[in-house]
Design a protein around this motif. Structure first.
Motif, PDB file in Angstrom:
ATOM      1  N   VAL A 172       0.730  -1.641   0.152  1.00 46.60           N
ATOM      2  CA  VAL A 172      -0.130  -0.079   0.186  1.00 46.60           C
ATOM      3  C   VAL A 172       0.846   1.038   0.065  1.00 46.60           C
ATOM      4  N   ASP A 173       0.859   2.151  -1.679  1.00 47.80           N
ATOM      5  CA  ASP A 173       1.893   3.282  -0.796  1.00 47.80           C
ATOM      6  C   ASP A 173       0.633   4.174  -0.243  1.00 47.80           C
ATOM      7  N   LEU A 174       1.050   5.162   0.821  1.00 47.70           N
ATOM      8  CA  LEU A 174       0.437   6.213   1.461  1.00 47.70           C
ATOM      9  C   LEU A 174       1.468   7.539   0.795  1.00 47.70           C
ATOM     10  N   TYR A 175       0.103   8.428   0.190  1.00 51.74           N
ATOM     11  CA  TYR A 175       1.667   9.379  -0.624  1.00 51.74           C
ATOM     12  C   TYR A 175       0.317  10.944  -0.094  1.00 51.74           C
ATOM     13  N   PRO A 176       1.784  11.367   0.238  1.00 51.92           N
ATOM     14  CA  PRO A 176       0.836  12.619   1.220  1.00 51.92           C
ATOM     15  C   PRO A 176      -0.050  13.942   0.255  1.00 51.92           C
ATOM     16  N   LEU A 177      -0.882  14.321   0.135  1.00 56.73           N
ATOM     17  CA  LEU A 177      -2.710  14.668  -0.930  1.00 56.73           C
ATOM     18  C   LEU A 177      -1.181  16.082  -1.526  1.00 56.73           C
ATOM     19  N   THR A 237       1.972  18.392  -2.187  1.00 56.01           N
ATOM     20  CA  THR A 237       3.436  18.420  -2.575  1.00 56.01           C
ATOM     21  C   THR A 237       4.206  19.393  -2.465  1.00 56.01           C
ATOM     22  N   GLY A 238       5.278  18.821  -1.792  1.00 53.59           N
ATOM     23  CA  GLY A 238       6.216  19.776  -1.024  1.00 53.59           C
ATOM     24  C   GLY A 238       6.392  19.799   0.662  1.00 53.59           C
ATOM     25  N   VAL A 239       6.041  19.599   0.654  1.00 58.56           N
ATOM     26  CA  VAL A 239       5.559  18.841   2.290  1.00 58.56           C
ATOM     27  C   VAL A 239       5.986  18.052   2.702  1.00 58.56           C
ATOM     28  N   PRO A 240       6.827  17.839   4.385  1.00 57.65           N
ATOM     29  CA  PRO A 240       7.641  16.906   4.402  1.00 57.65           C
ATOM     30  C   PRO A 240       6.809  16.065   4.640  1.00 57.65           C
ATOM     31  N   LEU A 241       7.356  14.312   5.596  1.00 55.58           N
ATOM     32  CA  LEU A 241       6.248  13.481   6.215  1.00 55.58           C
ATOM     33  C   LEU A 241       5.839  14.172   7.438  1.00 55.58           C
ATOM     34  N   ALA A 242       6.719  14.819   8.104  1.00 52.21           N
ATOM     35  CA  ALA A 242       6.517  15.302   9.491  1.00 52.21           C
ATOM     36  C   ALA A 242       5.160  16.085   9.978  1.00 52.21           C
ATOM     37  N   GLU A 243       5.107  16.893   8.568  1.00 54.93           N
ATOM     38  CA  GLU A 243       3.902  18.465   8.381  1.00 54.93           C
ATOM     39  C   GLU A 243       2.494  17.882   7.529  1.00 54.93           C
ATOM     40  N   ALA A 244       2.649  16.851   6.925  1.00 58.11           N
ATOM     41  CA  ALA A 244       1.913  15.956   6.534  1.00 58.11           C
ATOM     42  C   ALA A 244       0.809  15.758   7.223  1.00 58.11           C
ATOM     43  N   ASP A 245      -0.820  15.896   6.441  1.00 64.84           N
ATOM     44  CA  ASP A 245      -1.604  15.460   7.537  1.00 64.84           C
ATOM     45  C   ASP A 245      -2.835  15.023   6.717  1.00 64.84           C
ATOM     46  N   THR A 246      -2.552  14.257   5.648  1.00 68.59           N
ATOM     47  CA  THR A 246      -3.810  14.436   4.814  1.00 68.59           C
ATOM     48  C   THR A 246      -2.936  13.294   3.233  1.00 68.59           C
ATOM     49  N   PHE A 247      -3.387  12.030   3.692  1.00 69.13           N
ATOM     50  CA  PHE A 247      -2.048  10.803   1.978  1.00 69.13           C
ATOM     51  C   PHE A 247      -4.072  10.366   1.874  1.00 69.13           C
ATOM     52  N   GLY A 248      -3.456   9.881   0.487  1.00 68.53           N
ATOM     53  CA  GLY A 248      -4.064   8.995  -0.732  1.00 68.53           C
ATOM     54  C   GLY A 248      -3.261   8.156  -0.501  1.00 68.53           C
ATOM     55  N   LYS A 249      -4.562   6.757  -0.512  1.00 68.75           N
ATOM     56  CA  LYS A 249      -3.746   5.447  -0.492  1.00 68.75           C
ATOM     57  C   LYS A 249      -3.941   4.832  -1.900  1.00 68.75           C
ATOM     58  N   PHE A 250      -3.037   3.491  -2.694  1.00 67.64           N
ATOM     59  CA  PHE A 250      -2.939   3.394  -3.691  1.00 67.64           C
ATOM     60  C   PHE A 250      -2.973   1.998  -3.363  1.00 67.64           C
ATOM     61  N   LEU A 251      -3.259   1.969  -4.479  1.00 70.63           N
ATOM     62  CA  LEU A 251      -2.302   0.050  -5.011  1.00 70.63           C
ATOM     63  C   LEU A 251      -0.558   0.138  -5.151  1.00 70.63           C
ATOM     64  N   GLY A 252       0.438  -0.854  -4.910  1.00 67.80           N
ATOM     65  CA  GLY A 252       2.015  -0.364  -5.193  1.00 67.80           C
ATOM     66  C   GLY A 252       2.827  -1.155  -5.261  1.00 67.80           C
ATOM     67  N   GLY A 253       3.446  -0.897  -5.434  1.00 70.79           N
ATOM     68  CA  GLY A 253       4.782  -2.237  -5.328  1.00 70.79           C
ATOM     69  C   GLY A 253       5.288  -2.199  -6.844  1.00 70.79           C
ATOM     70  N   SER A 254       6.456  -2.924  -7.216  1.00 72.01           N
ATOM     71  CA  SER A 254       6.575  -2.552  -8.748  1.00 72.01           C
ATOM     72  C   SER A 254       6.595  -3.316  -9.485  1.00 72.01           C
ATOM     73  N   ALA A 255       6.496  -4.435  -8.882  1.00 72.44           N
ATOM     74  CA  ALA A 255       5.544  -5.806  -9.873  1.00 72.44           C
ATOM     75  C   ALA A 255       4.104  -5.242 -10.321  1.00 72.44           C
ATOM     76  N   CYS A 261       5.723   8.258   0.805  1.00 75.26           N
ATOM     77  CA  CYS A 261       6.702   9.223   0.095  1.00 75.26           C
ATOM     78  C   CYS A 261       5.968  10.385   0.121  1.00 75.26           C
ATOM     79  N   GLU A 262       7.204  11.281   0.477  1.00 74.62           N
ATOM     80  CA  GLU A 262       7.535  12.580   0.370  1.00 74.62           C
ATOM     81  C   GLU A 262       7.703  13.000  -1.626  1.00 74.62           C
ATOM     82  N   VAL A 263       7.150  13.475  -1.587  1.00 70.90           N
ATOM     83  CA  VAL A 263       7.102  13.984  -2.861  1.00 70.90           C
ATOM     84  C   VAL A 263       7.561  15.778  -2.705  1.00 70.90           C
ATOM     85  N   PHE A 264       8.853  15.901  -3.105  1.00 66.21           N
ATOM     86  CA  PHE A 264       9.079  16.732  -3.627  1.00 66.21           C
ATOM     87  C   PHE A 264       9.744  17.050  -4.731  1.00 66.21           C
TER      88      PHE A 264
END
Length: 305
Positions: free
Chosen positions: A6-11, A13-31, A87-90
């Motif tokens: 499960v991928d949990l990405y801040p909704l 961008t440009g926000v470190p995880l320590a400050e992120a408060d909303t996340f999107g949940k997605f299927l993940g994993g390379s294969a 993931c942090e998205v910068f």
């Protein structure tokens, strides 16, 4: 065959995880992402992997089915939790990943005796990953799957180098997989781990020397090149996009590569198409949910390089 989670990405961008408060949940994993990418392009796909016997595992099964990926070989491992990845998205080029795969990821519990050799041989393409070699029993299972193919039809080894997931030098295990694969795919950093060189042309030659018939070297913003054992070479220039999240681009590329191989296209066309698919996903936040459909890729092919 390989990683799912499960991928949990801040909704934002440009926000470190320590400050992120909303996340999107997605299927993940390379294969899993590669399987979704190929399914989005109209291919019939299945995944060999493992989840935990928990709500996140149930979510992944539901998502696979919704994306059109056969999940019959995705089994539960009751003793282990389904992995999470933050993931942090910068943008445009900084996307730190934080893997929560402890005490061990279920996808590393695939065993050789659980494989379906007939299905592996019947598949028109098999995709395997370097992470699958990082621990037992998945290592033996991955090599067994490659051996079952006996180099009949496209048999892909995605170098998929994730240093945080290894406890030892991967070179020996990569070498064994490359001797069994017909196609090797990796970015320049991954190629350096596998071959000792990051120079794209030298890396492609080294992958061919290691056993692959087709070597594909992804160069990110510099495009992609490929070399075949028969002497054919091709390159594709990058497409100009505003990068939002570059993490799923390689998986979109992989699904499109499989699509092109199945279609019997020539190497330049395969690279252009796969490059366009990757660029589209780089311009979007999610990975699996961002995988493009054929009309989107065709439209992107008309963009300036």
């Amino acid at each position: 065959m390989g990683r799912i989670g499960v991928d949990l990405y801040p909704l934002r961008t440009g926000v470190p995880l320590a400050e992120a408060d909303t996340f999107g949940k997605f299927l993940g994993g390379s294969a899993a992402n590669v399987a979704v990418a190929a399914a989005r392009l109209g291919r019939r796909t299945a995944l060999i992997s493992r989840t935990g016997a928990d709500p996140f595992g149930a979510y992944l099964h539901s998502e696979l089915r919704a994306f059109g990926v056969d999940d019959r070989w995705v089994e539960e491992v009751p003793a282990l939790p389904t992995p999470l990845t933050f993931c942090e998205v910068f943008p445009p080029d900084h996307f730190p990943l934080y893997f929560y795969r402890h005490p061990k990821a279920p996808d590393l519990e695939i065993t050789a005796d659980s494989l379906d050799p007939a299905a592996l041989r019947a598949a028109r393409v098999l995709w395997t990953t370097g992470t699958g070699l990082s621990a037992e029993p998945s290592r033996t299972a991955t090599l067994a799957a490659l051996e079952a193919r006996a180099r009949t039809g496209p048999t892909v080894f995605d170098l998929d180098w994730r240093p945080a997931l290894w406890q030892e030098d991967p070179a020996e295990h990569y070498a064994r997989a490359l001797r069994l694969a017909t196609v090797a795919v990796g970015n320049t950093e991954e190629c350096e781990v596998a071959t000792g060189t990051a120079e794209p042309h030298a890396a492609a030659r080294a992958l061919l020397a290691a056993g692959a018939d087709l070597a594909v070297v992804k160069r990110g913003p510099d495009g992609v090149l490929a070399a075949h054992r028969d002497g054919t070479t091709a390159e594709a220039a990058p497409l100009k996009v505003d990068v939002v999240n570059g993490l799923g681009a390689g998986d979109a590329f992989g699904g499109a590569l499989c699509h092109g191989l199945l279609a019997g296209w020539d190497l330049p066309r395969i690279l252009r198409y796969a490059n366009a698919a990757g660029a589209l996903v780089a311009s979007r936040l999610a990975c699996s949910a961002a995988m493009p459909r054929p009309d989107e890729v065709e439209e992107a092919l008309a963009w300036p390089t």
